[in-house]
Design a protein around this motif. Structure first.
Motif, PDB file in Angstrom:
ATOM      1  N   VAL A 267      -2.505   3.009   5.813  1.00 68.96           N
ATOM      2  CA  VAL A 267      -2.250   3.508   4.464  1.00 68.96           C
ATOM      3  C   VAL A 267      -3.458   4.260   3.941  1.00 68.96           C
ATOM      4  CG1 VAL A 267      -1.621   2.865   2.106  1.00 68.96           C
ATOM      5  CG2 VAL A 267      -0.621   1.641   4.036  1.00 68.96           C
ATOM      6  N   TRP A 268      -4.658   3.798   4.242  1.00 66.19           N
ATOM      7  CA  TRP A 268      -5.867   4.533   3.842  1.00 66.19           C
ATOM      8  C   TRP A 268      -5.818   5.961   4.374  1.00 66.19           C
ATOM      9  CZ3 TRP A 268     -10.054   0.415   5.553  1.00 66.19           C
ATOM     10  CH2 TRP A 268     -10.006  -0.671   4.661  1.00 66.19           C
ATOM     11  N   VAL A 269      -5.569   6.066   5.694  1.00 70.48           N
ATOM     12  CA  VAL A 269      -5.548   7.389   6.334  1.00 70.48           C
ATOM     13  C   VAL A 269      -4.383   8.218   5.808  1.00 70.48           C
ATOM     14  CG1 VAL A 269      -5.328   8.615   8.531  1.00 70.48           C
ATOM     15  CG2 VAL A 269      -6.699   6.520   8.403  1.00 70.48           C
ATOM     16  N   GLY A 270      -3.207   7.587   5.696  1.00 75.79           N
ATOM     17  CA  GLY A 270      -2.026   8.311   5.251  1.00 75.79           C
ATOM     18  C   GLY A 270      -2.150   8.819   3.827  1.00 75.79           C
ATOM     19  N   ALA A 271      -2.687   7.993   2.927  1.00 74.72           N
ATOM     20  CA  ALA A 271      -2.851   8.416   1.540  1.00 74.72           C
ATOM     21  C   ALA A 271      -3.844   9.566   1.446  1.00 74.72           C
ATOM     22  CB  ALA A 271      -3.308   7.241   0.683  1.00 74.72           C
ATOM     23  N   GLY A 272      -4.945   9.476   2.199  1.00 75.30           N
ATOM     24  CA  GLY A 272      -5.921  10.565   2.203  1.00 75.30           C
ATOM     25  C   GLY A 272      -5.326  11.850   2.730  1.00 75.30           C
ATOM     26  N   LEU A 273      -4.541  11.743   3.813  1.00 72.93           N
ATOM     27  CA  LEU A 273      -3.895  12.932   4.370  1.00 72.93           C
ATOM     28  C   LEU A 273      -2.897  13.512   3.377  1.00 72.93           C
ATOM     29  CD1 LEU A 273      -3.294  14.844   6.745  1.00 72.93           C
ATOM     30  CD2 LEU A 273      -1.618  13.163   7.559  1.00 72.93           C
TER      31      LEU A 273
ATOM     32  N   GLY B 211       0.804  -1.208   0.000  1.00 71.07           N
ATOM     33  CA  GLY B 211       0.000   0.000   0.000  1.00 71.07           C
ATOM     34  C   GLY B 211       0.841   1.264   0.000  1.00 71.07           C
ATOM     35  N   LEU B 212       1.919   1.269   0.792  1.00 69.08           N
ATOM     36  CA  LEU B 212       2.801   2.429   0.816  1.00 69.08           C
ATOM     37  C   LEU B 212       3.455   2.661  -0.541  1.00 69.08           C
ATOM     38  CD1 LEU B 212       4.676   2.171   4.240  1.00 69.08           C
ATOM     39  CD2 LEU B 212       3.300   4.092   3.458  1.00 69.08           C
ATOM     40  N   ALA B 213       3.938   1.585  -1.146  1.00 73.49           N
ATOM     41  CA  ALA B 213       4.588   1.716  -2.452  1.00 73.49           C
ATOM     42  C   ALA B 213       3.608   2.243  -3.492  1.00 73.49           C
ATOM     43  CB  ALA B 213       5.158   0.372  -2.887  1.00 73.49           C
TER      44      ALA B 213
ATOM     45  N   CYS C 137       1.912   9.899   4.158  1.00 73.34           N
ATOM     46  CA  CYS C 137       1.498   8.505   4.261  1.00 73.34           C
ATOM     47  C   CYS C 137       2.509   7.703   5.083  1.00 73.34           C
ATOM     48  CB  CYS C 137       1.335   7.903   2.867  1.00 73.34           C
ATOM     49  SG  CYS C 137       0.512   6.294   2.854  1.00 73.34           S
ATOM     50  N   TRP C 138       3.795   7.947   4.829  1.00 71.62           N
ATOM     51  CA  TRP C 138       4.851   7.266   5.586  1.00 71.62           C
ATOM     52  C   TRP C 138       4.735   7.576   7.076  1.00 71.62           C
ATOM     53  CZ3 TRP C 138       8.709   8.705   8.863  1.00 71.62           C
ATOM     54  CH2 TRP C 138       9.753   7.800   9.081  1.00 71.62           C
TER      55      TRP C 138
ATOM     56  N   GLY D  15      -5.755   0.257  -5.772  1.00 67.67           N
ATOM     57  CA  GLY D  15      -4.889  -0.731  -5.156  1.00 67.67           C
ATOM     58  C   GLY D  15      -4.677  -0.478  -3.673  1.00 67.67           C
ATOM     59  N   ILE D  16      -4.585   0.800  -3.293  1.00 67.09           N
ATOM     60  CA  ILE D  16      -4.459   1.138  -1.873  1.00 67.09           C
ATOM     61  C   ILE D  16      -5.673   0.651  -1.102  1.00 67.09           C
ATOM     62  CG2 ILE D  16      -4.457   3.092  -0.266  1.00 67.09           C
ATOM     63  CD1 ILE D  16      -2.692   4.562  -2.320  1.00 67.09           C
TER      64      ILE D  16
END
Length: 450
Positions: free
Chosen positions: A234-240, A190-192, A394-395, A225-226
């Motif tokens: 990863v859901w929260v991090g990608a949204g942020l 998810g991070l990648a 996200c990280w 894919g996330i």
């Protein structure tokens, strides 16, 4: 397009000059690809992982290239001293408790400290021109397209298209039943995809021709894919990350409500049209066991800080001694103790002590975080700064909920930070006529004035 044109993000360099493809650049690009299978290369029949040999080759070839060393000189930075001190503290701690000579301790030191810290130096030296950075951008788009399609094939089928095949083996890796990709870990996957999706969004406005369509498709597929990674951090991090990027760029700020509405609509439609996905997401969102695991190991880490605040239990040694600090809580059960501390900041403090954890945080603030806050970034570096901002968000969220020892995300954070900070980290000298690569003998004589 207006955004791209006014900020200089669209490529104007044309096709890449093949004479500007030194061996160290190709080795580093190969290393980025190899990091996708880092730790799992033996499952492909490879005797050793190719990532570290390629990284070493890139560094060696760079040092042996006189033109590269003439054109760009690394400036002294206190950050370099702090990073070297951090590596020294961790290595000494691992040597003292005997974990440095183990596979876990050695590779954790290499993949979470040494190689990422090298990235902030290699970024401005290797990816020193917009054309070279565009090549890296294309590579990240390609990786993102592969990872996102693999996530779809893995979770929704057809399974025959999943490659490598070990991804579908429930006895390999962790979190079987989620999109794990070649990492065979859902959070790493998810991070990648988040990192590559951010790069693809930048490539959409940066790269010309068919790459625009490919980049747009990759960004959308990475978002899906996330979701399939079924990893809440990863859901929260990608949204942020998306929100911060929109807020950081004035011309994107007014489009933030549209972006949020489109994301919510896309997720709603996907859940409604794919019943199996709705079931998986609902189950994952309501899962409590992983939360209990985190609370147990994090509580044990806090007990270690109380007992050993200055030295901790030793580098990569928490798993070996965690039984001495885990206690049964009143409100939740003990389900698993053979896992690392699920918070990177707390993990550094528990294993190395509070002073070392502060030093590690200083390195992070002076490197990647500083790169996202730097002003007056021009040209394509402004786009890379936004990519770094979204990726780092996200990280960071993931770092609060897991050990985060994945080589690819850790390396990309520091590599991109090095590129963004290149005006501060390196001093450029004008290229002399004899620094070019002439294709004909007469050009050599003409260049030196004969």
């Amino acid at each position: 397009m207006a955004l791209a044109g006014r900020t200089g993000l669209i490529s104007r360099g044309g096709p890449i000059d093949r004479r500007d493809l030194p061996a160290y650049l190709l080795c580093m690009l190969g290393a980025v690809v190899a990091l996708v299978i880092a730790g799992n290369s033996s499952l492909l029949g490879l005797p050793i992982g190719p990532d570290h040999p390629l990284e070493a080759a890139a560094v060696l070839l760079l040092l042996l290239d006189p033109r590269a060393l003439r054109e760009r000189r690394v400036r002294f930075q206190p950050l370099f001293v702090a990073c070297a001190a951090m590596v020294g503290v961790a290595a000494w701690s691992g040597w003292a408790v005997g974990t440095l000579t183990t596979s876990l301790g050695f590779y954790q030191l290499l993949d979470t400290l040494i190689v990422p810290y090298l990235g902030i130096v290699l970024g401005p030296l290797i990816f020193s021109t917009p054309a070279r950075r565009d090549l890296l951008l294309r590579l990240l788009v390609a990786i993102g397209l592969y990872l996102s399609l693999t996530a779809i094939f893995e979770m929704l089928g057809p399974h025959q298209l999943v490659f490598p095949r070990y991804i579908l083996d429930p006895n390999v890796g962790l979190q079987y039943g989620r999109a794990r990709g070649p990492f065979v870990e859902s959070e790493a996957d998810g991070l990648a995809m988040c990192f590559c999706g951010m790069a693809a969004a930048f490539a959409f406005v940066r790269l010309p021709g068919r790459w625009r369509q490919v980049s747009a498709l990759t960004a959308l597929l990475c978002a899906f894919g996330i979701l399939l990674s079924l990893t809440r951090s990863v859901w929260v991090g990608a949204g942020l990350g998306v929100v911060l990027v929109c807020l950081a760029e004035p011309r994107l700020r007014r489009r933030l409500p549209v972006v949020v509405a489109a994301a919510v609509a896309a997720v709603t439609i996907a859940l409604a049209e794919i019943p199996s996905l709705q079931t998986l997401v609902t189950q994952r969102a309501g899962n409590q066991r992983s939360l209990w695991d985190r609370e147990n190991v994090n509580a044990a880490a806090l007990r270690i800080l109380h007992d050993r605040p200055l030295s901790g239990v030793g580098w990569a040694n928490y798993i070996n001694v965690s039984r001495d600090w885990v206690r049964q809580a009143a409100g939740y059960p003990i389900t698993n103790i053979d896992i690392g501390v699920h918070n990177v900041f707390l993990s550094r403090a528990a294993e190395l002590g509070i002073p070392a954890a502060i030093l590690w945080t200083v390195c992070l603030l002076a490197g990647p975080v500083r790169a996202t806050l730097r002003r007056r970034i021009q040209g394509d570096l402004r786009g890379w700064q936004l990519v770094l901002l979204g990726s780092l968000a996200c990280w960071f969220i993931a770092s609060l909920a897991s050990p985060l020892s994945y080589p690819l995300p850790n390396f990309l954070i520091w590599l991109e930070a090095g590129m963004v900070l290149s005006p501060l980290l390196v001093a450029e000298r004008p290229r002399q006529p004899y620094d070019t690569y002439p294709s004909e003998p007469l050009e050599v004589l003409h260049a030196v004035g004969v």
